[in-house]
Write an enzyme that holds these catalytic residues in place. Sequence first.
Site, short mmCIF file in Angstrom:
data_model
loop_
_atom_site.label_atom_id
_atom_site.label_comp_id
_atom_site.label_asym_id
_atom_site.label_seq_id
_atom_site.Cartn_x
_atom_site.Cartn_y
_atom_site.Cartn_z
N TRP A 148 73.14 50.89 68.45
CA TRP A 148 72.50 50.08 69.50
C TRP A 148 71.54 50.91 70.35
CZ3 TRP A 148 76.76 46.40 71.96
CH2 TRP A 148 77.32 45.62 70.94
N GLU A 200 66.32 61.06 67.21
CA GLU A 200 65.92 60.93 68.62
C GLU A 200 66.60 61.98 69.48
OE1 GLU A 200 66.86 56.76 68.88
OE2 GLU A 200 65.17 56.33 67.56
N GLU A 238 67.60 59.44 57.27
CA GLU A 238 66.71 58.61 58.07
C GLU A 238 65.34 59.27 58.19
OE1 GLU A 238 69.00 55.85 60.86
OE2 GLU A 238 68.88 57.76 61.85
N GLY A 289 62.27 52.62 63.50
CA GLY A 289 61.68 51.75 64.53
C GLY A 289 60.22 51.42 64.29
N SER A 297 64.33 51.20 59.73
CA SER A 297 63.81 49.83 59.56
C SER A 297 64.57 49.02 58.51
CB SER A 297 62.30 49.87 59.26
OG SER A 297 61.61 50.47 60.34
N GLY A 344 69.22 50.33 63.29
CA GLY A 344 68.90 50.38 64.71
C GLY A 344 68.58 48.99 65.23
N GLY A 345 67.29 48.70 65.35
CA GLY A 345 66.80 47.45 65.94
C GLY A 345 67.52 46.20 65.44
P1 PGA Z 1 65.69 51.29 63.12
O1 PGA Z 1 66.52 52.56 63.61
O2 PGA Z 1 66.60 50.48 62.22
O3 PGA Z 1 65.34 50.55 64.38
O4 PGA Z 1 64.50 51.79 62.40
C1 PGA Z 1 67.36 53.23 62.72
C2 PGA Z 1 68.01 54.38 63.43
O5 PGA Z 1 67.38 55.01 64.26
O6 PGA Z 1 69.20 54.70 63.18
#
Ligand code: PGA
Length: 251
Positions: free
Chosen positions: A9, A96, A166, A172, A212, A233-234
């Site tokens: 999240w 991140e 990733e 994202g 994504s 993520g999103g």
């Molecule tokens: P995303 O993020 O699905 O929004 O691209 C994936 C993640 O950072 O784990």
Amino acid sequence: MRPLIAGNWKMNTDLKQGVDLVLALRDLVKGHDSVDCVIAPPFTAIHHLSHLLAGSGIEMCAQDIFWEKSGAYTGEISGEMLVSAGCRHVIIGHSERRQFFGETDETVNKKVLAALRHGLKPIMCVGESLDEREANKTIQTVCSQVKKGLAGLSGTALRDIAVAYEPIWAIGTGRTATPQQAEEVHNSIRGLLYELFDGATVKETRIIYGGSVKGDNIDVLMAQPNIDGALVGGASLKADEFARIVKFQPV
Ligand code: PGA
């Protein structure tokens, strides 16, 4: 291998939004127990949401951990605290965290070892930048991250680890790696693990894809032989979309 679908999240949802999301998700994935389904809300919601997950089959994950047990480390959260709040898993070394908070392969390794000491299952993230991909350094970068992140790990402990590939350029951005691009890297990671650890354990080690992932691309990704799940993520912030991902059908 039992797939792992984890929802990260990130820094989203207040407590009320988190409750609404969990209640909706709980209903949507009820009885769907062929997959390990995990959510990683912000620290502040973990304890409360853990109670709502009881009996649902969905497991709680943290987004980070600090390696010390306790003490003067303002702002940090230990493995013991995570376990007592209801966590069973922890995301470590997300790009991140590496990009904005100075995480390195060495800190990732300390966190992986600390998580295992507390019985938490690490989801260790690795991935190349766009520059590294364009310079044909993807496999080299990712394999070096895996090797350093898992340094000092005993053979059987690997069983509790999931490696999340990733690609940074896919996070994202709406730009997913093609199933072939992802499979190539997953296959290389698996090959490296075979060099480093006992074969029977490596066979059971999940290598999951992130970047994504959505309801409309999970099925082709999961059809690849070395993609054992997803870190989302999103799309994990929408109950319908995340439930669709959990209920993937490889094609
Ligand atoms: P995303 O993020 O699905 O929004 O691209 C994936 C993640 O950072 O784990």
